[in-house]
Write an enzyme that holds these catalytic residues in place. Structure first.
Site, PDB file in Angstrom:
ATOM      1  N   ASP A   1      33.452  -4.811 -25.273  1.00 19.68           N
ATOM      2  CA  ASP A   1      33.496  -5.904 -24.308  1.00 19.68           C
ATOM      3  C   ASP A   1      34.949  -6.099 -23.877  1.00 19.68           C
ATOM      4  OD1 ASP A   1      31.844  -8.397 -23.373  1.00 19.68           O
ATOM      5  OD2 ASP A   1      33.815  -9.103 -23.963  1.00 19.68           O
TER       6      ASP A   1
ATOM      7  N   THR B   1      33.483  -8.697 -17.373  1.00 21.81           N
ATOM      8  CA  THR B   1      34.901  -8.802 -17.732  1.00 21.81           C
ATOM      9  C   THR B   1      35.614  -7.465 -17.663  1.00 21.81           C
ATOM     10  OG1 THR B   1      34.207  -8.656 -20.023  1.00 21.81           O
ATOM     11  CG2 THR B   1      34.649 -10.824 -19.185  1.00 21.81           C
ATOM     12  N   THR B   2      34.895  -6.400 -18.008  1.00 19.83           N
ATOM     13  CA  THR B   2      35.504  -5.079 -17.940  1.00 19.83           C
ATOM     14  C   THR B   2      35.748  -4.711 -16.475  1.00 19.83           C
ATOM     15  OG1 THR B   2      34.014  -4.602 -19.757  1.00 19.83           O
ATOM     16  CG2 THR B   2      35.307  -2.787 -18.933  1.00 19.83           C
TER      17      THR B   2
ATOM     18  N   ASP C   1      26.556 -12.190 -23.415  1.00 18.09           N
ATOM     19  CA  ASP C   1      26.499 -11.595 -22.075  1.00 18.09           C
ATOM     20  C   ASP C   1      25.095 -11.723 -21.511  1.00 18.09           C
ATOM     21  OD1 ASP C   1      29.085 -10.899 -22.429  1.00 18.09           O
ATOM     22  OD2 ASP C   1      28.839  -8.785 -21.907  1.00 18.09           O
TER      23      ASP C   1
END
Ligand code: ADP
Ligand code: MG
Length: 527
Positions: free
Chosen positions: A60, A93-94, A391
């Site tokens: 993550d 987020t990545t 998530d």
């Protein structure tokens, strides 16, 4: 008028103008490069050592950046960026880090060519507005009550994670917990998973044994071993005051001269505690839960009255219990009313799992708060499962607020890239180049997806670009074999808000870093 003077001490580091911008872009790119291999279904895990000597296993983006120790201010700002994304929408987020790094990398040549950063920033803002339009145009509405569609959506989000192997289970957990806590009241919707869904991790057992309780669970035992550990249809009182003798303020001094006086003081204490317990017992509770302490004497009276007590429960846990059982938390025993008593819970039990006691308050009618019990091999694995579940819940929650989906697998990003590239041709002046740079930057998502599964990026991207140029904007990358596929068949869709938020956060932060033309530091450089 005199020009302002800036005094710098001897240790101060200063990088200015071009130098500062180059340093920032390099640092941001370095961060993006670390994260790059963590995107998509074939993502690699990172193993991180935290300062306390523990390990974190994750893919993550946000969790990785949170753990690593960086010193460059631009890199720090990238980390902040992933935190924003995590807080706003909980996923992507990545993506946002990779995108921001690429936008900076693509605009870098124009900084070198001496185009003023302000012009570049203007172009970025224009590109952002257009990108948001494109995202909207490729998105479609979704039906929230269609279970199959919702599960598929959540699957797309956790398909990129370690929990992939138990994806069916995880989807059920996420969907059920989010539905449990969702409160829809006319136009007002509230889905507060942070506050009302508690994830309890119990090492041991199988991941498939994990479940969403119809109520809450606490890592607690009853205060006195003789109290009942199993009650059906309990009447529950929640307190946030202690069941102890109320001690004087620290300033009080008592001077005693006769021995009887001492006995009298003790007696008063006892009477007070007894009085409190009697007041409680009038309401015929079966279970009293307090956030503060319960003295030995109070336990005695409660036990005699057939009441089970739990003490030192966390505020947040108490709030969840209140929502699940229908009780109101009372802070003065005198204020207690019949309506404060919780009766929605139909089973109270304390169980020993491993060598710890857990209290269950389950079988609640329409609980509105819940605990997800996660089981699994080890602590590290459970921690990663918890992050993945977050998530999944975020995805679920997002579509409840904004029931629209964008095609995944890089399709949305490719559509943005192709449309912006067309539009760039119509823009006059130098702004055109940085605008084009943003268009190129968006290709990084499909490219990274191809690279991470070992595909041929140049050839596949060309095919994909051709599809999009022909107006087929649901085509993207099959993350398992790196070929182009139609997302309508392949079935990877993501909430539109996540796509929008990634674009916004990435472009805004790139613009912010470009605006910096001085880095001044008062910290002495380490040798
Ligand atoms: P993030 O932290 O940004 O959510 P992920 O590792 O979850 O990072 O990757 C998300 C990206 O991977 C999205 O762009 C999504 O569309 C894409 N993706 C997810 N599953 C697949 C798949 N099976 N095939 C292709 N792309 C996928
Ligand atoms: Mg994701």
């Amino acid at each position: 008028m005199q020009a302002p003077v800036v005094y710098l001490n001897a240790n101060t580091e200063r990088q200015s103008g071009r130098q500062a911008q180059v340093a920032n872009i390099t640092a941001a790119k370095a961060v993006a490069d670390i994260i790059r291999t963590c995107l998509g279904p074939k993502a690699m895990l990172k193993m991180l050592l935290d300062p306390m000597g523990g390990i974190v296993l994750t893919n993550d983006g946000h969790a990785i950046l949170r753990e690593i120790d960086v010193s460059h201010p631009a890199a720090k700002s990238m980390i902040e960026l992933s935190r924003t994304q995590d807080e706003e929408v909980g996923d992507g987020t990545t993506t946002v880090i990779i995108l921001a790094g690429e936008i900076l990398a693509q605009t870098f040549p124009y900084i070198e060519k001496n185009i003023h950063p302000v012009i570049i920033i203007q172009a970025l803002k224009k590109a952002l507005a257009d990108a948001l339009d494109v995202i909207e145009s490729v998105s479609i509405p979704v039906d929230l009550d269609n279970d199959a569609a919702m599960v598929q959506l959540i699957k797309a989000s956790i398909g990129t994670k370690y929990v992939n192997q138990w994806s069916e289970k995880m989807c059920q957990l996420a969907l059920k917990s989010v539905r449990t806590v969702a409160v829809v009241d006319g136009d007002h919707k509230e889905v507060d998973t942070k506050r009302y869904v508690k994830i309890e991790k119990i090492p041991g057992g199988e991941v498939t044994d994990s479940e969403v309780l119809d109520g809450v669970m606490l890592n607690k035992d009853v205060t006195h071993p003789k109290m009942k550990r199993h009650i059906e249809n309990p009447r529950i009182i929640l307190l946030d005051c202690p069941l102890e003798y109320k001690k004087g303020e620290s300033q009080t001094n008592i001077e005693i001269t006769k021995e009887e006086d001492w006995n009298r003081i003790l007696q008063i204490e006892e009477e007070q505690v007894k009085h409190m317990c009697e007041q409680l017992l009038e309401f015929k509770p079966d279970l009293v839960i307090t956030e503060k302490g319960v003295s030995d004497l109070a336990q005695h009276y409660l036990l005699k009255g057939g009441v089970t007590a739990l003490r030192r429960v966390k505020k947040s846990d108490n709030n969840r219990i209140a929502r699940a059982t229908g009780a109101t938390i009372v802070n003065r025993i005198e204020d207690l009313k019949e309506s404060d008593i919780g009766t929605k819970c139909h089973e109270f039990k304390v169980e020993l799992i491993g060598d710890e006691y857990f209290t269950y308050l389950t079988k609640c009618d329409n609980p509105k708060a819940c605990t997800v019990v996660l089981r699994g091999g080890s602590k590290d694995i459970l921690n990663e499962i918890e992050r993945n579940l977050h998530d999944a819940m975020a995805v679920c929650r997002n579509v409840m607020f904004e029931p629209r989906l964008s095609p995944g697998g890089g399709a949305t990003e490719m559509a943005v890239s192709v449309k912006l590239a067309e539009k760039a041709k119509t823009i006059e002046g130098v702004e055109q180049w940085p605008y084009q740079a943003v268009a190129d930057a968006f290709e990084v998502i499909p490219r990274t997806l191809i690279q991470n599964c070992g595909g041929n990026a140049i050839r596949t991207l060309a095919q994909l670009r051709a599809k999009h140029a022909a107006g087929e904007n649901t085509w993207g990358i099959d993350g398992d074999n790196g070929k182009v596929v139609d997302m309508r068949e392949y079935g990877i869709w993501e909430p539109e808000v996540i796509k929008q938020q990634s674009a916004k956060t990435a472009i805004d932060s790139a613009a912010l870093l470009l605006r910096v033309d001085d880095i001044v530091s008062g910290v002495r450089k380490h040798e």
